[in-house]
Write an enzyme that holds these catalytic residues in place. Structure first.
Site, PDB file in Angstrom:
ATOM      1  N   LEU A   1     -75.540  -8.249  74.540  1.00  0.00           N
ATOM      2  CA  LEU A   1     -74.411  -8.993  73.977  1.00  0.00           C
ATOM      3  C   LEU A   1     -73.307  -9.224  74.996  1.00  0.00           C
ATOM      4  CD1 LEU A   1     -74.084  -7.206  70.502  1.00  0.00           C
ATOM      5  CD2 LEU A   1     -75.154  -9.420  70.998  1.00  0.00           C
ATOM      6  N   GLY A   2     -73.167  -8.320  75.937  1.00  0.00           N
ATOM      7  CA  GLY A   2     -72.109  -8.463  76.929  1.00  0.00           C
ATOM      8  C   GLY A   2     -72.171  -7.336  77.932  1.00  0.00           C
TER       9      GLY A   2
ATOM     10  N   LYS B   1     -73.355   0.360  72.750  1.00  0.00           N
ATOM     11  CA  LYS B   1     -72.736   0.265  74.075  1.00  0.00           C
ATOM     12  C   LYS B   1     -73.227   1.419  74.939  1.00  0.00           C
ATOM     13  CE  LYS B   1     -68.167   0.102  76.232  1.00  0.00           C
ATOM     14  NZ  LYS B   1     -66.723   0.070  75.963  1.00  0.00           N
TER      15      LYS B   1
ATOM     16  N   ASP C   1     -56.663  -0.704  78.163  1.00  0.00           N
ATOM     17  CA  ASP C   1     -57.518  -1.795  78.667  1.00  0.00           C
ATOM     18  C   ASP C   1     -57.518  -2.966  77.682  1.00  0.00           C
ATOM     19  OD1 ASP C   1     -59.130  -3.136  80.434  1.00  0.00           O
ATOM     20  OD2 ASP C   1     -60.987  -2.166  79.789  1.00  0.00           O
TER      21      ASP C   1
ATOM     22  N   VAL D   1     -73.438  -3.842  76.487  1.00  0.00           N
ATOM     23  CA  VAL D   1     -73.522  -3.786  75.033  1.00  0.00           C
ATOM     24  C   VAL D   1     -74.769  -4.534  74.586  1.00  0.00           C
ATOM     25  CG1 VAL D   1     -72.359  -4.309  72.855  1.00  0.00           C
ATOM     26  CG2 VAL D   1     -71.003  -3.699  74.868  1.00  0.00           C
TER      27      VAL D   1
ATOM     28  N   GLY E   1     -69.754  -5.155  80.944  1.00  0.00           N
ATOM     29  CA  GLY E   1     -68.492  -4.863  81.583  1.00  0.00           C
ATOM     30  C   GLY E   1     -68.698  -4.125  82.884  1.00  0.00           C
ATOM     31  N   ALA E   2     -67.588  -3.664  83.486  1.00  0.00           N
ATOM     32  CA  ALA E   2     -67.676  -2.993  84.789  1.00  0.00           C
ATOM     33  C   ALA E   2     -68.421  -1.670  84.691  1.00  0.00           C
ATOM     34  CB  ALA E   2     -66.268  -2.767  85.333  1.00  0.00           C
ATOM     35  N   SER E   3     -68.327  -0.993  83.537  1.00  0.00           N
ATOM     36  CA  SER E   3     -68.948   0.322  83.423  1.00  0.00           C
ATOM     37  C   SER E   3     -69.833   0.465  82.199  1.00  0.00           C
ATOM     38  CB  SER E   3     -67.855   1.407  83.373  1.00  0.00           C
ATOM     39  OG  SER E   3     -67.014   1.193  82.255  1.00  0.00           O
TER      40      SER E   3
END
Length: 776
Positions: free
Chosen positions: A497-498, A520, A615, A505, A500-502
């Site tokens: 789904l997506g 996640k 964040d 998902v 990020g940096a760390s």
């Protein structure tokens, strides 16, 4: 004899001059709140100086000659009160409070001022050395006019917030350039649909002024001096013992008052613009309407709504617990339409249907996901989104307001919900006791049913995810999953789904029910110890708010750390906001902004453990099927202990959204989140990313561009092609600029931010966001 007469005339002249000089204030004079606090007029009737407001002092003009304190003019009325240590000095430039940075002017003269005078008319005047007026309070009215004072063409009076708070309120009276004297709510354009009083003199002359005679006569004159309308007839006694003033009061009605100075009297009302106190539009806040009870206004909520603030009627109403699907995602909902007879509202319908049957109108709204209310008048069905405003009861209208209300439904046969006669322990014992008293009559039976219903809701909401559904869980903590379970749920992490940096998902399906979830997988959490990780999971897992993504479970299997969240079908705010064909309309965006603020208010002030998110960005705000925003991604969140208000930590967050104090290695407070929210708010307002290097360099950074456009009166550059009411747009930009102040203490709390977004508090002009640090 002639010489004697000349001498007497000379003495009289000197005495008059001396008397005049006694009422003058020389340059260099000063006032303080506790000693030498006022300059009096010659008769002692009026005073200029400090008066008590809230926990401090304001500067203004008030009646000192009567026992009832009456403020008739306030300087810088929207500035916070000053302390008892303040000193107001009269200089050649005006009246100012000296500060370390620069003087804060309360009165700014147009030329060099040599002396001042508090006149018996109530006018405070500054003169130059040639005795010419370089400033006078009569040219800058706030909410009051005094005899001999005029309201010039294009000028306005603004009501006070309350009798005790003289800052700008929510109503205005404008002497329009077209010759019409009109009352409006604040933050509305000068058009008839928003007016609630008018003199009906539009087009009857140029440069029309509202004039106030000594006998209480309020009247309109055009540029030729012709009287085009009497507002009041006047003719009241004009002896020295009678005083008049005209004021637009905090309730939106403007009144003519009189006061007998010879008696120990109080103010008497000689004339009112309206005897119906429900006439002023906006007296009751959003989603509420005004009802007159014993000639006093009372604000009522729409069906399915409750008051935001019981002590403040202008705060309006919001959906109550059972009516808002956005608040109760654990419930199954069916929708009905509640009727509200004989009310009028602002018509901002997005669709009008020619219908003669009310049931067809009801069905049309129920089948339309955008429709939250409808107005039916027998021939038309006008669909509207929330909020509704300017509501009042009007027995003369046939208009029917139809309000969409959500009603929770649950299957009676579900074994996981406590039923009558259940032997389960705990709070269900209350239910059994209640049911055992049915012999006492039907009243106790009804009470028992209510307790049962509330107990069912309570039990239902205290369930956690397992096997595709929910089971009772006393700790309300997220469920712990085995890594193999999550592999199966995500089909070996197939659908991404997506990223990020760390973390990444994935979409998953709870085994059995096929209910979608978001899984996640954290990839860089070596620095997090298992104990701290588990503690954070449990604390965040117990935070329940309609605007927080719900954490359903987690996996802690050695280095494998995963989180299971409820699935958000509309993706992230970034997906919607920065995709042109998906961008929501202005009102929908403002609703999203308010709901995001509510979520952060909960994190900062209302949950058991104060949480700084650290964040905030559009990618971390998700949208459900109803476009209800929910804050997600607490991987960088900082939990504060009960005795903490700040913490020290390394730089976190995402470039472009990080508050300046992170880079200065200063202690971090919740104001770091406020800064990031301000950046996101500007993005929501303008439908563009904060940093976009595809644009010209001077436009690439949104927060800098917004500050520049605001200071130069060029907000049209930010609005683009969308038609947005100018006052609303400016108001939202001001909120964003306050949030992104470099100095954390200048940023408002999230509670104040929400009030500003809701329009229930006034927003002063923000300084340039970086001015604090550029000045030192």
């Amino acid at each position: 004899m002639a010489c004697m007469a000349c001498l007497l005339l000379a003495l009289a002249f000197v005495a008059a001059e001396a008397q005049q000089m006694q009422s003058n204030i020389s340059r260099g004079s000063s006032l303080t709140p506790t000693t030498n606090s006022t300059w009096l007029s010659r008769s002692g009737l009026y005073a200029f100086g400090f008066y008590r407001q809230g926990n401090g002092f304001a500067v203004g003009i008030f009646l000192a000659g009567i026992t009832e304190e009456t403020v008739v003019w306030t300087a810088n009325r929207d500035d916070p009160p000053v302390s008892k240590n303040a000193t107001l000095r009269f200089t050649g430039d005006g009246l100012a409070l000296p500060t370390a940075e620069s003087p804060n002017y309360f009165v700014k003269s147009s030329g060099s001022a040599s002396y001042a005078s508090m006149l018996d008319s109530g006018n405070f005047v500054l003169y130059n050395s040639g005795r010419e007026i370089v400033w006078q309070s009569f040219d800058h009215p706030t909410d009051t006019l005094l005899p001999s004072q005029r309201l010039l063409s294009g000028d306005e009076l603004f009501s006070a917030k309350s009798e005790a708070d003289h800052s700008t309120g929510i109503f205005r009276l404008k002497m329009q350039n077209d010759g019409n004297l009109v009352q409006y709510p604040v933050d509305t354009p000068d058009i008839g649909v928003y007016a609630f009083y008018a003199s009906s003199t539009g087009g009857k002359g140029e440069n029309v002024t509202l004039n106030f005679g000594a006998d209480g006569h309020l009247y309109l004159l055009n540029s030729t001096g012709s009287n085009i309308r009497n507002i009041t007839d006047g003719g009241f006694p004009t002896d020295e013992g009678k005083l008049y003033l005209m004021r637009i009061d905090a309730d939106g009605i403007f009144r003519l008052y009189s006061h007998d100075l010879k008696k120990n009297a109080t103010w008497s009302i000689e004339w009112v613009s309206s005897k119906d106190k429900c006439v002023p539009k906006g007296l009751c806040g959003l989603n509420s309407y005004c009802v007159s009870i014993d000639l006093q206004p009372d604000c009522r909520c729409l069906p399915g709504f409750e008051s935001v603030n019981q002590g403040n009627q202008t705060s309006g109403c919001e959906r109550n617990f059972v009516a808002d699907a956005c608040k109760n995602r654990n419930e199954n909902f069916t929708y009905t339409m509640e009727e509200l007879q004989s009310t009028t509202w602002e018509d901002v319908s997005y669709m009008s249907l020619r219908l003669s049957d009310k049931d067809d109108c009801i069905q049309g709204c129920l089948e339309d996901g955008n429709c939250e209310a409808a107005f039916f008048d027998g021939t038309n069905c006008r669909k509207q989104r929330l909020p509704l405003r300017y509501g009042r009861r009007d027995m003369g209208t046939s208009n029917i307001a139809l309000i969409k209300v959500g009603v929770p439904t649950k299957p009676d046969t579900d074994p996981r919900i406590v039923q009558p006669g259940s032997k389960k322990k705990g709070r269900t014992d209350i239910l059994i006791i209640g049911l055992s008293f049915t012999a006492f009559g039907s009243i106790l039976s009804v009470i028992s049913v209510i307790v049962l219903w509330k107990q069912n809701v309570w039990a239902y909401k205290r369930m956690s995810a397992v096997n595709g559904d929910l089971e009772l869980n006393e700790s309300v903590a997220p469920r712990r999953y085995a890594y193999e379970e999550l592999e199966k749920m995500t089909n070996n992490f197939e659908e991404e789904l997506g990223k990020g940096a760390s973390s990444t998902v994935y979409k998953g399906l709870i085994l059995g029910s096929q209910k979608p979830v978001a899984v996640k997988r954290l990839e860089k959490v070596a620095a997090e110890g298992e104990t701290e990780f588990q503690t954070e999971i449990r604390v965040i897992g117990r935070t329940h708010h309609k605007n927080l993504v719900r954490l359903l479970g987690y996996c802690l299997d050695g280095p494998k750390k995963l989180l299971v969240y409820e699935y958000m079908s509309n993706g992230s705010l970034a997906d919607v906001l920065f995709t042109r064909e998906r961008q929501p309309f202005w009102e929908e965006r403002m609703g999203i902004a308010r709901n995001i603020a509510r979520g952060f208010l909960y994190l900062h002030e209302e949950c058991d453990t104060q949480i700084i998110h650290c964040d905030i960005k559009p990618q971390n705000i998700l949208l459900d099927e109803f476009m209800c925003p929910k804050i997600s991604d607490f991987g960088l969140a900082k939990l504060l202990k009960a005795d903490q208000t700040r913490t020290t930590t390394g730089i976190r967050g995402t470039k472009g959204y990080v508050a300046p104090e992170w880079h200065r290695k200063m202690p971090i407070t919740v104001k770091a989140d406020v800064y990031s929210f301000g950046i996101v708010l500007l993005e929501i307002i303008c439908c563009r990313r904060n940093v976009d290097w595809s644009l010209p360099e001077e436009e690439a950074i949104l927060d800098e561009l917004a500050s520049h456009c605001f200071e130069n009166g060029e907000l049209g550059k930010l609005a683009g092609d969308e038609e947005i009411e100018r006052r609303q747009f400016e108001r939202m930009i001001k909120v964003g600029l306050w949030c992104i102040q470099d100095e954390p203490t200048l940023r408002p709390s999230m509670k104040k931010v929400l009030l500003m977004l809701e329009g229930t508090v006034d927003i002063p002009t923000p300084p340039n966001p970086s001015s604090f640090f550029s000045a030192i």
